[in-house]
Design an enzyme around this catalytic site. Sequence first.
Site, PDB file in Angstrom:
ATOM      1  N   GLU A   1       3.324  -1.897   7.337  1.00 58.80           N
ATOM      2  CA  GLU A   1       4.235  -1.846   6.196  1.00 58.80           C
ATOM      3  C   GLU A   1       5.482  -1.010   6.499  1.00 58.80           C
ATOM      4  O   GLU A   1       6.583  -1.341   6.057  1.00 58.80           O
ATOM      5  CB  GLU A   1       3.480  -1.341   4.953  1.00 58.80           C
ATOM      6  CG  GLU A   1       2.381  -2.355   4.555  1.00 58.80           C
ATOM      7  CD  GLU A   1       1.659  -2.027   3.254  1.00 58.80           C
ATOM      8  OE1 GLU A   1       2.013  -1.037   2.587  1.00 58.80           O
ATOM      9  OE2 GLU A   1       0.724  -2.788   2.906  1.00 58.80           O
TER      10      GLU A   1
ATOM     11  N   ARG B   1     -22.134  13.057  17.211  1.00 57.95           N
ATOM     12  CA  ARG B   1     -22.551  14.239  16.438  1.00 57.95           C
ATOM     13  C   ARG B   1     -23.962  13.994  15.908  1.00 57.95           C
ATOM     14  O   ARG B   1     -24.227  12.968  15.278  1.00 57.95           O
ATOM     15  CB  ARG B   1     -21.587  14.480  15.280  1.00 57.95           C
ATOM     16  CG  ARG B   1     -20.296  15.141  15.695  1.00 57.95           C
ATOM     17  CD  ARG B   1     -19.490  15.586  14.456  1.00 57.95           C
ATOM     18  NE  ARG B   1     -18.428  16.494  14.832  1.00 57.95           N
ATOM     19  CZ  ARG B   1     -17.205  16.084  15.208  1.00 57.95           C
ATOM     20  NH1 ARG B   1     -16.903  14.805  15.250  1.00 57.95           N
ATOM     21  NH2 ARG B   1     -16.294  16.992  15.537  1.00 57.95           N
TER      22      ARG B   1
ATOM     23  N   HIS C   1       0.807  -1.227   0.000  1.00 58.05           N
ATOM     24  CA  HIS C   1       0.000   0.000   0.000  1.00 58.05           C
ATOM     25  C   HIS C   1       0.840   1.278   0.000  1.00 58.05           C
ATOM     26  O   HIS C   1       0.544   2.211  -0.734  1.00 58.05           O
ATOM     27  CB  HIS C   1      -0.938   0.037   1.218  1.00 58.05           C
ATOM     28  CG  HIS C   1      -1.923  -1.072   1.252  1.00 58.05           C
ATOM     29  ND1 HIS C   1      -1.627  -2.297   1.804  1.00 58.05           N
ATOM     30  CD2 HIS C   1      -3.191  -1.157   0.763  1.00 58.05           C
ATOM     31  CE1 HIS C   1      -2.676  -3.089   1.679  1.00 58.05           C
ATOM     32  NE2 HIS C   1      -3.635  -2.428   1.048  1.00 58.05           N
TER      33      HIS C   1
ATOM     34  N   ARG D   1     -16.106  20.595  21.381  1.00 64.10           N
ATOM     35  CA  ARG D   1     -17.442  20.035  21.291  1.00 64.10           C
ATOM     36  C   ARG D   1     -18.445  20.736  22.209  1.00 64.10           C
ATOM     37  O   ARG D   1     -19.644  20.505  22.116  1.00 64.10           O
ATOM     38  CB  ARG D   1     -17.378  18.529  21.557  1.00 64.10           C
ATOM     39  CG  ARG D   1     -16.543  17.775  20.524  1.00 64.10           C
ATOM     40  CD  ARG D   1     -17.049  17.984  19.101  1.00 64.10           C
ATOM     41  NE  ARG D   1     -18.449  17.642  19.015  1.00 64.10           N
ATOM     42  CZ  ARG D   1     -18.915  16.377  19.056  1.00 64.10           C
ATOM     43  NH1 ARG D   1     -18.079  15.369  19.118  1.00 64.10           N
ATOM     44  NH2 ARG D   1     -20.208  16.142  19.011  1.00 64.10           N
TER      45      ARG D   1
END
Length: 253
Positions: free
Chosen positions: A79, A167, A6, A222
């Site tokens: 990786e 949310r 990847h 928040r």
Amino acid sequence: MNKMYHINISKNDIKEAKTVIVTGDPARVKIIANKIDDKSIALSSNREYTTYLTAIGDKNILICSTGIGSPSTAIAIEELAKIGIKNFIRIGTTGAIQKNISLGDIIISTASVRLDGTSTHYAPIEYPAVADHYLTHYLVNSANKKNIDFHLGITASSDTFYCGQERYDSYSGYVIKRFQGATEEWNKLNVLNYEMESSALFVVCNALNLKGAALYVVIDNRNESEKVNLDSYNKAMNNCIKIVKKSILEHDL
Ligand code: URA
């Protein structure tokens, strides 16, 4: 050696780098790389994984994006570890849960609440998502030496931006019962912030005998505003880079 599936880079590409700065956004990789050294080299850009090679002092360092969330973060860690990376320092963005934390503040994680699925593929849920003590200590020390303020504590690391971070401005507006009232509960339990990658980072690193640490720029609180303030973001991001740079310069990373 073959290129990793990847991230699309090989052991030869990284010039014996042992440390990576990981960040969610692929576009942020180049920005961080150029702030560290304008001679940084772009190695690859494949899917959500953009990687640059840079240098801090006499050490080669990688900068790699993980994309958003734990699954792609775990792939990057796997990786990168396979090509020789041992130390993973995440510079991310975050939403504050505590009222005393403002936009543009910096948070350093000591540990994370495991609201993700990926980390359970590496270790059972009883296993702690804890940052590497020494790496975190280096970040804290470097921030102190540079007179950069920060908050230190526990992060809630969620697999979802909407439901898992309670949310209600999502498509359906519905948050399942498990997460209704969650933000208030994390607040009462002194959890500082929400983000989406650190639980995987900490569990995967500990399980694989690697070192992981994380610091973030607060882009929303928040309790108040969901609006990003670009000036405070840029200043805090620069400060995060300074903290990481000093940590790498002064230690065996
Ligand atoms: N990242 C998150 O996961 N949540 C926020 O509120 C901000 C950034």
